[in-house]
Design an enzyme around this catalytic site. Sequence first.
Site, PDB file in Angstrom:
ATOM      1  N   ARG A 130     -47.480  34.336 -40.158  1.00  0.00           N
ATOM      2  CA  ARG A 130     -47.868  33.280 -41.090  1.00  0.00           C
ATOM      3  C   ARG A 130     -47.796  33.743 -42.543  1.00  0.00           C
ATOM      4  O   ARG A 130     -47.659  32.932 -43.470  1.00  0.00           O
ATOM      5  CB  ARG A 130     -49.283  32.786 -40.747  1.00  0.00           C
TER       6      ARG A 130
ATOM      7  N   TYR B 279     -50.272  12.574 -60.510  1.00  0.00           N
ATOM      8  CA  TYR B 279     -49.708  12.135 -59.229  1.00  0.00           C
ATOM      9  C   TYR B 279     -50.826  11.542 -58.369  1.00  0.00           C
ATOM     10  O   TYR B 279     -51.877  12.155 -58.164  1.00  0.00           O
ATOM     11  CB  TYR B 279     -49.096  13.368 -58.577  1.00  0.00           C
TER      12      TYR B 279
ATOM     13  N   LYS C  19     -38.953  18.202 -54.073  1.00  0.00           N
ATOM     14  CA  LYS C  19     -38.159  17.353 -54.953  1.00  0.00           C
ATOM     15  C   LYS C  19     -36.867  18.061 -55.361  1.00  0.00           C
ATOM     16  O   LYS C  19     -35.909  18.092 -54.614  1.00  0.00           O
ATOM     17  CB  LYS C  19     -38.999  16.962 -56.175  1.00  0.00           C
TER      18      LYS C  19
ATOM     19  N   ASP D 115     -48.608  20.617 -63.254  1.00  0.00           N
ATOM     20  CA  ASP D 115     -47.648  20.143 -62.260  1.00  0.00           C
ATOM     21  C   ASP D 115     -46.284  20.139 -62.945  1.00  0.00           C
ATOM     22  O   ASP D 115     -46.009  19.335 -63.824  1.00  0.00           O
ATOM     23  CB  ASP D 115     -48.034  18.736 -61.794  1.00  0.00           C
TER      24      ASP D 115
END
Length: 387
Positions: free
Chosen positions: A50, A103, A201, A176
């Site tokens: 992980r 957002y 994105k 962001d």
Amino acid sequence: MAEETRLIRAGATPKSLAKTVGPPIQKGSTVLLPSAESLYDDDNFITYGRQGLAAHDALRDALCEMEGAKGVCLYPSGLAALTGAMLAVLKAGDDVLVVDNIYKPTRRFCDHVLKRFGVGVRYFDPRQSPGDLVGAAGEAVRLIVLESPGSLSFEMQDLAAIARLARPRGILTLADNTWGAGYLIKPLAQGVDISVQALTKYVGGHSDVFMGSAAATDPTLVGQLENGVTHLGWAVAPEDAYQMLRGLRTLPTRLARQGVSSLAIAAWLRDQPEVASVLHPALPGCPDHELWARDYTGSCGLFGFVFRPASEVAVNAFLDALDLFGLGFSWGGFESLAISCDPQLGTRKFRPDYGGPLMRLHIGLENADDLVGDLKKGLGAFRTAGG
């Protein structure tokens, strides 16, 4: 040894690993350590899959290079990166100042999770001056969350000025950086403490993989972010890390094409009689253009525009007439997209009067003239429906 034992052990280690242009995709939860002493030596060895393997390491290194960071953490989505970074540095009793154009899913997290865990949340006008913003911050403020430009209405904040004023007061700043994709602006070089991206994105670039990142330069802060990932159990798949690294290789080329096309289409839209205004910071004459010109090296494909007063019927007719523009909420991929934004603005505390319906376009890699033709068709439907 018995046959079942030989079969379990056979082929466990390849005889050789060919050198390719990308890292190997290692799949594994169990990591075999070289010695008993290394079993609990978390500082020098990866002890569990992980934590990330070869593709994860390569992606983190590449993102560090792009962001100018000392460390980058990976998360299974952009929202997870934003929420994970906040949880890593906030505790009960802290306050956080959040820009009002944030957002929407980030806002939901602040309102429904942070408040439930005793963190005070206050929203501020995205165009509030840095001096007024930081000057009014109370003693409990630990973090300022920024989004410049906002992904719906495209207001910008002066990242450098806010960071410069916040740091002496012990207030962290988080930006962001998805619009800038870690490439068009370097928030960490501006003095921001944490630069977060939805890699989903522009870095991914093909609308087919989720991931987020949080980057920092201060070693203590990097450690806090890493601990947050460990404590919350975030992990990303090796195939996804490989895809993100592949997308990163073409990011500058794609952004350059999409930026040029978006500016051409934004300029065309500004001349259309149905359009009241265009919200594109990189377009001269648009709001915050001077701040964009100072801090950014280019533009992406995401911008907004405002119709003259019109009904929802006319807005929907415009959208439904589009063929090349898909109707979808994401952005940053190779394809062009369009949405109406007004239904998302109801929770804002500082909602400007745009004078008409707010729209958002993402300009993909299609030919710009073809996209203009599609928009012409949409505007025709808009007029027919009474717009």
